[in-house]
Design an enzyme around this catalytic site. Structure first.
Site, PDB file in Angstrom:
ATOM      1  NE  ARG A 105      -0.292   5.844   9.154  1.00  0.00           N
ATOM      2  CZ  ARG A 105      -0.369   5.147   8.017  1.00  0.00           C
ATOM      3  NH1 ARG A 105      -1.435   5.262   7.234  1.00  0.00           N
ATOM      4  NH2 ARG A 105       0.612   4.339   7.647  1.00  0.00           N
ATOM      5  CG  HIS A 132       5.630   4.978   6.634  1.00  0.00           C
ATOM      6  ND1 HIS A 132       5.244   4.359   7.810  1.00  0.00           N
ATOM      7  CD2 HIS A 132       4.774   4.499   5.679  1.00  0.00           C
ATOM      8  CE1 HIS A 132       4.236   3.551   7.576  1.00  0.00           C
ATOM      9  NE2 HIS A 132       3.933   3.610   6.298  1.00  0.00           N
ATOM     10  CD  GLN A 135       5.624   0.232   3.510  1.00  0.00           C
ATOM     11  OE1 GLN A 135       4.509   0.414   3.982  1.00  0.00           O
ATOM     12  NE2 GLN A 135       5.930  -0.853   2.811  1.00  0.00           N
ATOM     13  CG  ASP A 220       4.569   7.085  -1.249  1.00  0.00           C
ATOM     14  OD1 ASP A 220       3.457   6.543  -1.378  1.00  0.00           O
ATOM     15  OD2 ASP A 220       4.879   7.772  -0.251  1.00  0.00           O
ATOM     16  CB  CYS A 260       4.772   2.178   0.959  1.00  0.00           C
ATOM     17  SG  CYS A 260       4.081   3.804   0.553  1.00  0.00           S
ATOM     18  NE  ARG A 288       4.173  -1.459   7.442  1.00  0.00           N
ATOM     19  CZ  ARG A 288       3.315  -0.425   7.431  1.00  0.00           C
ATOM     20  NH1 ARG A 288       2.818  -0.012   6.285  1.00  0.00           N
ATOM     21  NH2 ARG A 288       3.010   0.221   8.550  1.00  0.00           N
TER      22      ARG A 288
HETATM   23  N1  NVA Z   1       3.540   9.178   1.500  1.00  0.00           N
HETATM   24  C1  NVA Z   1       2.292   8.515   1.789  1.00  0.00           C
HETATM   25  C2  NVA Z   1       2.541   7.174   2.378  1.00  0.00           C
HETATM   26  C3  NVA Z   1       1.289   6.393   2.674  1.00  0.00           C
HETATM   27  C4  NVA Z   1       1.569   5.063   3.323  1.00  0.00           C
HETATM   28  C5  NVA Z   1       1.472   9.385   2.729  1.00  0.00           C
HETATM   29  O1  NVA Z   1       2.040   9.942   3.671  1.00  0.00           O
HETATM   30  O2  NVA Z   1       0.265   9.510   2.512  1.00  0.00           O
HETATM   31  N1   CP Z   2       1.800   1.605   3.472  1.00  0.00           N
HETATM   32  C1   CP Z   2       0.996   1.990   4.459  1.00  0.00           C
HETATM   33  O1   CP Z   2       1.422   2.500   5.499  1.00  0.00           O
HETATM   34  O2   CP Z   2      -0.323   1.738   4.231  1.00  0.00           O
HETATM   35  P1   CP Z   2      -1.559   2.272   5.064  1.00  0.00           P
HETATM   36  O3   CP Z   2      -1.633   3.761   4.864  1.00  0.00           O
HETATM   37  O4   CP Z   2      -2.747   1.563   4.481  1.00  0.00           O
HETATM   38  O5   CP Z   2      -1.371   1.952   6.518  1.00  0.00           O
END
Ligand code: NVA
Ligand code: CP
Length: 305
Positions: A105, A132, A135, A220, A260, A288
């Site tokens: 990540r 992502h 997800q 989101d 998500c 997930r």
């Molecule tokens: N768009 C959000 C998704 C978090 C799971 C981010 O990148 O922070």
């Molecule tokens: N939806 C998701 O990826 O959650 P986290 O940021 O908590 O991993």
């Protein structure tokens, strides 16, 4: 190295492979709930690298690997040499010589691409600024469990043209649905990605128009990780783009809505919808775990058997 399969976007798997993965995930969920022993991969190691925060992703990968009989190792930017500037290519060679799978990540999508290029084991994108895909596996499983096939359905994305939105564009192609995106002007997803998918993806700036007749409405956060400084400004620009009862009343009568998580009640989604007893958002979060177990199994069996 070159024939190692990775999962950096949904396009890395064929539509048939994605369907197979969903079927397997649903079966693994059943087996898990029935208390069956799922330890098919004793001794296998998943290296998880997080340059951004996480609740669901970390827990689902770590719990999932334990349930499969393997081990998951949490690595962060602060306490690895990668975080101190060791080249991605060198890190990829070394980490992949000791682990069977790598999950990353991070910020720039090119980081996971460069890592994968030099990794001898499968690399999983657990969120970049651009995509992502993990997800989406959970979202597609959740839809399938509640409504069956998503092919030919109308999905509406409300909010920022961010990593989740861009993964929905890939999902529209791979799972064969129509996607209408409602975002404020200036917050559209990548223009090349839109052009490549303009046969099934449309952009509208009015959320109420975009949601009309939709089978699934998705949103989101307005400011993603790394955009914290823009939070206040975005809150003003995105104020019209809330998924709430009024917007859902324009969607199909049996429409589902997803998020998500983490969610901001009263911003991109109303508290009423988040707190509704019949929301599928908690199934979406739980899935997930199951979807990523199926993903890890598929990658381990294809690449490392
Ligand atoms: N768009 C959000 C998704 C978090 C799971 C981010 O990148 O922070
Ligand atoms: N939806 C998701 O990826 O959650 P986290 O940021 O908590 O991993």
């Amino acid at each position: 190295m070159s024939d190692t399969r990775h999962f950096l976007t949904l396009l890395d798997f064929s539509p048939q492979e994605l369907q197979q993965l969903l079927r397997r995930s649903i079966e693994m969920k059943r087996a898990y709930r029935a208390g069956e022993d799922q330890r098919a991969f004793p001794g296998r190691v998943l290296a998880m690298f997080f340059a951004k925060s996480s609740t669901r992703t970390r827990i689902s990968f770590e719990a999932g690997m334990a349930q499969l009989g393997g081990h998951a190792m949490f690595l962060s930017a602060q306490d690895t040499q990668l975080g101190r500037g060791e080249p991605i290519e060198d890190s990829a060679k070394v980490i992949s010589s000791m682990a069977d799978l790598v999950m990353i990540r991070t910020f720039g999508h090119e980081i996971v691409e460069r890592f994968a290029e030099h990794s001898s084991v499968p690399v999983i994108n657990a969120l970049t600024d651009d995509y992502h895909p993990c997800q989406l596996l959970a979202d597609m499983q959740t839809w399938t469990e509640h409504r069956g096939s998503i092919a030919g359905k109308h999905v509406c994305w409300v909010g920022d043209g961010n990593n989740m939105c861009q993964s929905y564009i890939n999902a529209a192609r791979q799972f064969d649905f129509e996607l209408s995106i409602a975002c404020p002007p200036g917050f559209e997803p990548d223009s090349a990605l839109l052009r490549a998918n303009n046969d099934r993806v449309s952009i509208q700036h009015d959320p109420l128009t975009a949601a009309r007749g939709a089978d699934l409405v998705v949103t989101d956060v307005w400011a993603s990780m790394g955009q914290e400084k823009e939070q206040r400004e975005r809150a003003e620009l995105f104020a019209r783009y809330q998924v709430n009862g009024e917007l859902m009343s324009l969607a199909a009568s049996d429409a589902l809505y997803m998020h998500c998580l983490p969610a901001h009640r009263g911003e991109e989604i109303s508290a009423e919808l988040m707190n509704a007893a019949d929301t599928v958002i908690w199934d979406e979060a739980e899935n997930r775990l199951h979807a990523q177990k199926a993903l890890m199994e598929m990658l381990l069996l294809t690449n490392c058997a």
